[in-house]
Design a protein around this motif. Structure first.
Motif, PDB file in Angstrom:
ATOM      1  N   CYS A   1     -14.847  -1.540  -6.765  1.00 21.41           N
ATOM      2  CA  CYS A   1     -14.314  -0.370  -6.058  1.00 21.41           C
ATOM      3  C   CYS A   1     -15.459   0.503  -5.554  1.00 21.41           C
ATOM      4  N   HIS A   2     -16.454   0.738  -6.401  1.00 20.29           N
ATOM      5  CA  HIS A   2     -17.597   1.552  -5.993  1.00 20.29           C
ATOM      6  C   HIS A   2     -18.350   0.895  -4.842  1.00 20.29           C
ATOM      7  N   ALA A   3     -18.486  -0.421  -4.902  1.00 17.40           N
ATOM      8  CA  ALA A   3     -19.148  -1.138  -3.810  1.00 17.40           C
ATOM      9  C   ALA A   3     -18.342  -1.011  -2.518  1.00 17.40           C
ATOM     10  N   LEU A   4     -17.030  -1.151  -2.599  1.00 20.73           N
ATOM     11  CA  LEU A   4     -16.179  -1.058  -1.411  1.00 20.73           C
ATOM     12  C   LEU A   4     -16.193   0.344  -0.813  1.00 20.73           C
ATOM     13  N   VAL A   5     -16.219   1.368  -1.667  1.00 17.72           N
ATOM     14  CA  VAL A   5     -16.332   2.750  -1.183  1.00 17.72           C
ATOM     15  C   VAL A   5     -17.646   2.921  -0.427  1.00 17.72           C
ATOM     16  N   THR A   6     -18.725   2.409  -0.998  1.00 19.25           N
ATOM     17  CA  THR A   6     -20.042   2.511  -0.370  1.00 19.25           C
ATOM     18  C   THR A   6     -20.055   1.800   0.977  1.00 19.25           C
ATOM     19  N   ILE A   7     -19.508   0.586   1.018  1.00 22.78           N
ATOM     20  CA  ILE A   7     -19.460  -0.180   2.261  1.00 22.78           C
ATOM     21  C   ILE A   7     -18.704   0.594   3.338  1.00 22.78           C
ATOM     22  N   LYS A   8     -17.562   1.160   2.961  1.00 26.36           N
ATOM     23  CA  LYS A   8     -16.738   1.885   3.931  1.00 26.36           C
ATOM     24  C   LYS A   8     -17.448   3.146   4.420  1.00 26.36           C
ATOM     25  N   LEU A   9     -18.068   3.882   3.516  1.00 23.78           N
ATOM     26  CA  LEU A   9     -18.760   5.102   3.915  1.00 23.78           C
ATOM     27  C   LEU A   9     -19.932   4.780   4.844  1.00 23.78           C
ATOM     28  N   LEU A  10     -20.671   3.717   4.528  1.00 26.33           N
ATOM     29  CA  LEU A  10     -21.803   3.344   5.370  1.00 26.33           C
ATOM     30  C   LEU A  10     -21.353   2.829   6.734  1.00 26.33           C
ATOM     31  N   GLU A  11     -20.147   2.254   6.791  1.00 28.39           N
ATOM     32  CA  GLU A  11     -19.603   1.845   8.094  1.00 28.39           C
ATOM     33  C   GLU A  11     -19.466   3.036   9.036  1.00 28.39           C
ATOM     34  N   TYR A  12     -19.061   4.196   8.477  1.00 36.85           N
ATOM     35  CA  TYR A  12     -18.964   5.405   9.297  1.00 36.85           C
ATOM     36  C   TYR A  12     -20.320   5.776   9.890  1.00 36.85           C
ATOM     37  N   CYS A  13     -21.388   5.394   9.179  1.00 35.27           N
ATOM     38  CA  CYS A  13     -22.761   5.708   9.609  1.00 35.27           C
ATOM     39  C   CYS A  13     -23.372   4.577  10.423  1.00 35.27           C
ATOM     40  N   LYS A  14     -22.546   3.565  10.764  1.00 35.19           N
ATOM     41  CA  LYS A  14     -23.017   2.396  11.518  1.00 35.19           C
ATOM     42  C   LYS A  14     -24.087   1.615  10.760  1.00 35.19           C
ATOM     43  N   ILE A  15     -23.965   1.589   9.416  1.00 34.18           N
ATOM     44  CA  ILE A  15     -24.863   0.813   8.565  1.00 34.18           C
ATOM     45  C   ILE A  15     -24.040  -0.299   7.930  1.00 34.18           C
ATOM     46  N   SER A  16     -24.493  -1.525   8.087  1.00 30.58           N
ATOM     47  CA  SER A  16     -23.722  -2.670   7.612  1.00 30.58           C
ATOM     48  C   SER A  16     -24.252  -3.187   6.279  1.00 30.58           C
TER      49      SER A  16
END
Length: 202
Positions: free
Chosen positions: A98-113
């Motif tokens: 869950c923590h990894a998925l939250v991080t992935i989603k938040l970084l997507e907002y920043c255009k970081i994959s």
């Protein structure tokens, strides 16, 4: 005490909120952290310590604040600690999906994959435990964090997670860490367990 009484290892899980690349240059700070862990292992032989990835933002009564440790800082610290002090098998990481998925989603907002595959790769060497949970919209707030894998796209994601578990040849335990409306009636846990067992080959 529990470890001694039942003659078993007790895993103590701590969250990592450090910036490893920065903190490793602060000799007093890193030595203090190291000493706490070395003392714990020497004093309590029946414990292991597993350091968990966290989410980029957290909140308290004052509001939201940013934190470190949401990528692979826990993995880098464990690698460093084992190389310096030993204790292989006594210290490791927890990969919280869950923590990894939250991080992935938040970084997507920043255009970081960043991918879930990357989290499994990072934790591969010293992983001790998986905290298995999904997220709702973005992982923040009630009914958004620690969601079960119930149906539809949840099951596709659960399959992806178990594919990565097998791809990187993990053999650590999996804790289903999901929230419930009523913990006396753990419907999210039971359904997630049922779906997980339908994927795991026996």
């Amino acid at each position: 005490m529990v470890g001694i009484k039942f003659n078993k290892n007790i895993m103590v899980i701590v969250h990592c909120a450090m910036n490893f690349n920065q903190d490793i240059t602060n000799l007093n700070k890193i030595r203090l952290i190291d000493n706490v862990l070395v003392d714990a292992f020497n004093k309590y032989p029946n414990i292991s310590i597993a350091i968990e990835n966290i989410i980029p933002l957290a909140n308290n009564y004052k509001g939201y604040y940013g934190r470190n440790g949401f990528l692979n800082d826990n993995c880098m610290y464990v690698d460093y600690f084992i190389a310096k002090y030993g204790f292989k098998g006594k210290i490791g990481t927890v990969l919280d999906t869950c923590h990894a998925l939250v991080t992935i989603k938040l970084l997507e907002y920043c255009k970081i994959s960043i991918t879930l595959d990357k989290f499994f790769e990072w934790n591969n060497k010293n992983v001790m435990l998986i905290h298995l949970a999904n997220l709702g919209d973005n992982g923040y707030g009630k009914n958004n964090h620690g969601i079960g894998f119930i149906q539809g796209k949840d099951l596709e994601l659960l399959n992806d997670i178990m594919y990565l578990y097998n791809k990187y040849e993990y053999d650590c335990p999996i804790t289903i860490e999901v929230s419930e409306k009523d913990y006396l009636n753990p419907v999210n846990y039971l359904k997630t367990k049922e779906n997980l067992l339908s994927i795991i080959p026996f």
